[in-house]
Scaffold this motif. Structure first.
Motif, mmCIF file in Angstrom:
data_model
loop_
_atom_site.group_PDB
_atom_site.id
_atom_site.type_symbol
_atom_site.label_atom_id
_atom_site.label_comp_id
_atom_site.label_asym_id
_atom_site.label_seq_id
_atom_site.Cartn_x
_atom_site.Cartn_y
_atom_site.Cartn_z
ATOM 1 N N VAL A 4 -5.409 -4.449 3.632
ATOM 2 C CA VAL A 4 -5.646 -3.002 3.737
ATOM 3 C C VAL A 4 -6.732 -2.584 2.758
ATOM 4 C CG1 VAL A 4 -3.372 -2.390 4.600
ATOM 5 C CG2 VAL A 4 -3.711 -2.614 2.145
ATOM 6 N N GLN A 5 -7.652 -3.513 2.459
ATOM 7 C CA GLN A 5 -8.731 -3.184 1.543
ATOM 8 C C GLN A 5 -9.641 -2.090 2.110
ATOM 9 O OE1 GLN A 5 -9.251 -4.079 -1.486
ATOM 10 N NE2 GLN A 5 -7.716 -5.662 -1.730
ATOM 11 N N ASP A 6 -9.726 -2.025 3.424
ATOM 12 C CA ASP A 6 -10.557 -0.999 4.036
ATOM 13 C C ASP A 6 -9.780 0.279 4.335
ATOM 14 O OD1 ASP A 6 -8.940 -2.124 5.907
ATOM 15 O OD2 ASP A 6 -10.481 -2.288 7.463
ATOM 16 N N SER A 7 -8.604 0.436 3.703
ATOM 17 C CA SER A 7 -7.790 1.619 3.978
ATOM 18 C C SER A 7 -8.441 2.905 3.479
ATOM 19 C CB SER A 7 -6.404 1.463 3.342
ATOM 20 O OG SER A 7 -6.521 1.345 1.935
ATOM 21 N N TRP A 8 -9.428 2.778 2.589
ATOM 22 C CA TRP A 8 -10.122 3.975 2.100
ATOM 23 C C TRP A 8 -10.768 4.743 3.249
ATOM 24 C CZ3 TRP A 8 -10.307 6.927 -2.042
ATOM 25 C CH2 TRP A 8 -11.371 7.809 -2.219
ATOM 26 N N ASP A 9 -11.302 4.006 4.215
ATOM 27 C CA ASP A 9 -11.933 4.667 5.352
ATOM 28 C C ASP A 9 -10.896 5.329 6.256
ATOM 29 O OD1 ASP A 9 -14.395 3.776 4.458
ATOM 30 O OD2 ASP A 9 -14.266 1.906 5.618
ATOM 31 N N GLY A 10 -9.660 4.845 6.227
ATOM 32 C CA GLY A 10 -8.629 5.437 7.075
ATOM 33 C C GLY A 10 -7.880 6.592 6.441
ATOM 34 N N MET A 11 -8.164 6.889 5.187
ATOM 35 C CA MET A 11 -7.488 7.997 4.506
ATOM 36 C C MET A 11 -8.111 9.332 4.894
ATOM 37 S SD MET A 11 -7.152 6.263 0.714
ATOM 38 C CE MET A 11 -6.636 7.803 -0.059
ATOM 39 N N GLY A 46 0.828 -1.189 0.000
ATOM 40 C CA GLY A 46 0.000 0.000 0.000
ATOM 41 C C GLY A 46 0.867 1.244 0.000
ATOM 42 N N GLU A 47 0.484 2.224 -0.794
ATOM 43 C CA GLU A 47 1.226 3.474 -0.803
ATOM 44 C C GLU A 47 1.074 4.176 0.540
ATOM 45 O OE1 GLU A 47 0.320 5.894 -4.162
ATOM 46 O OE2 GLU A 47 0.549 4.263 -5.610
ATOM 47 N N ILE A 48 2.006 5.056 0.815
ATOM 48 C CA ILE A 48 2.086 5.651 2.149
ATOM 49 C C ILE A 48 0.813 6.415 2.497
ATOM 50 C CG2 ILE A 48 3.336 7.327 3.560
ATOM 51 C CD1 ILE A 48 5.861 6.546 2.027
ATOM 52 N N GLU A 49 0.291 7.205 1.575
ATOM 53 C CA GLU A 49 -0.925 7.968 1.871
ATOM 54 C C GLU A 49 -2.170 7.093 1.891
ATOM 55 O OE1 GLU A 49 -1.294 12.443 0.893
ATOM 56 O OE2 GLU A 49 -0.447 11.519 -0.914
ATOM 57 N N LEU A 50 -2.086 5.893 1.325
ATOM 58 C CA LEU A 50 -3.225 4.991 1.330
ATOM 59 C C LEU A 50 -3.226 4.056 2.527
ATOM 60 C CD1 LEU A 50 -3.306 3.883 -2.430
ATOM 61 C CD2 LEU A 50 -4.265 5.934 -1.384
#
Length: 396
Positions: free
Chosen positions: A295-302, A195-199
């Motif tokens: 980290v599929q749910d990383s969208w919510d953590g961005m 995963g990229e750092i910002e993601l």
């Protein structure tokens, strides 16, 4: 697993003694064959030099004793150089340590690598502790059914001080009951993620470091006094990303950088105690060697700014790409298993085992030594951004 009467124990002891005798005879036969061949070649070369050397040089024949003495001195010098530069090729480095009354610990036997390694050592090692986060999981249950009573399923969470302390108590009880010594540890517990750092949320960074770095430190420090006492072995799982990093790999690579530093310092410090520390440099993409952090749910953590600049399409495209990459790894784990066994039981193990082929080894070497300007171009060309582009770059 301990329910045996005296007759069964005596039969098991006799069986192990016969197997050890056969193994010792086989090693001695190979050693005698190699030594005989070497001495034959040395004698032939010495005789040829004594007979034909003076004729080729148009000189008077010299004393035979001088030829033999020079040959013996040359042999001693060559052995001395081998002892310094290539100790595994000498008499002391030949073969394996006899694994009688010795125990080893393999962490993270929830993975296929830990499972295969424990099965491989079950019939040869006196005691194998198979550490697992979930003793009721599929692979630990298969080990308990398929392995003998030499294998002990050990509840172990390397991220918990309490779990490590409890596991140490259990191991000490087994070692005392079986009158075995703790010989070595294979630090297999590791997690991987992309995963990229910002993601990637900060909590995921911490989660990866807790397993890959602090978990390794925690369990190694727990068993280190026993390993020092037996002058045993420590083998740590590393990765090519501990030598260089690529886009989308920061959270994972930074933990492997730290693991490299820890293993190097530990090898230097343990040298005075006679403890050998080895690392496995995995220079190839394998499947089933790590637990995977999703980290599929990383969208919510961005953050809202990151969402606006990257966009949902770019986020989903990158996640799908990394998921496909993880499933495309090689399923043949035998090179890793054999390297781990050599690191644990070889009389003089290697400091580093490069797993993945010579081409991958060269790639790791060049990527970690060439100038940064050249490496940046190579990496950016190889690791392309993907089909989708961030939303902020497509709106202009």
């Amino acid at each position: 697993m301990e329910g045996h009467n005296d007759g069964d124990l005596q039969k098991e002891f006799d069986k192990r003694r016969m197997k050890r005798s056969r193994t010792t005879r086989r090693y001695n036969a190979r050693l005698r064959l190699c030594l005989s061949l070497y001495l034959f070649l040395l004698g032939s070369a010495t005789a040829a030099a004594a007979v034909y050397g003076p004729q080729l040089l148009d000189q008077q024949p010299t004393s035979g004793w001088s030829t033999y003495i020079s040959g013996a001195v040359g042999l001693l010098c060559m052995y001395w150089l081998l002892q310094i530069c290539f100790p595994r090729w000498t008499w002391n480095g030949y073969g394996f340590v006899i694994p009688i009354k010795k125990a080893v610990l393999v962490t993270s036997c929830d993975t296929m690598l830990g499972y295969y390694l424990v099965k491989r050592m079950d019939n040869a090692i006196s005691t194998v502790f198979a550490g697992t986060n979930n003793p009721e999981g599929e692979l630990p249950k298969k080990l308990s059914v398929e392995c003998t009573d030499r294998t002990v399923i050990l509840p172990l969470d390397v991220t918990s001080d309490e779990s490590v302390a409890r596991a140490k108590e259990i191991m000490e009880q087994y070692l005392k009951k079986r009158n075995h010594d703790f010989w070595g540890i294979f630090n297999n517990a590791s997690v991987t993620l992309r995963g990229e750092i910002e993601l990637t949320p900060v909590e995921v960074f911490k989660q990866a470091a807790e397993v890959n770095v602090y978990g390794m430190v925690r369990i190694t420090k727990a068993v280190l006094p026993q390993i020092r006492r037996t002058k045993g072995r420590i083998v740590n799982m590393h990765d090519m990303y501990g030598r260089f990093s690529v886009p989308g790999c920061a959270a994972y690579a930074m933990t492997k950088y730290a693991a490299e530093s820890f293993s190097d310092a530990l090898r230097y410090e343990m040298h005075q105690w006679g403890v050998k520390v080895s690392v496995l440099e995995i220079d190839k993409l394998f499947a089933g060697i790590h637990d995977v952090i999703s980290v599929q749910d990383s969208w919510d953590g961005m953050t809202e700014t990151a969402r606006r600049h990257y966009g949902k399409s770019y986020h989903d495209d990158r996640m799908a790409c990394w998921e496909r990459e993880g499933k495309a790894g090689d399923n043949d784990l035998r090179p890793i298993v054999l390297s781990a066994i050599d690191g644990l039981w070889s009389r003089i193990p290697r400091e580093r085992y490069y797993v993945g082929g010579f081409k991958a080894q060269l790639k790791t070497y060049f990527y970690s030594t060439l100038p940064s300007t050249m490496i940046d171009k190579l990496i950016m060309r190889q690791y392309s951004p993907g089909v989708e582009q961030p939303a902020a770059l497509t709106t202009h």
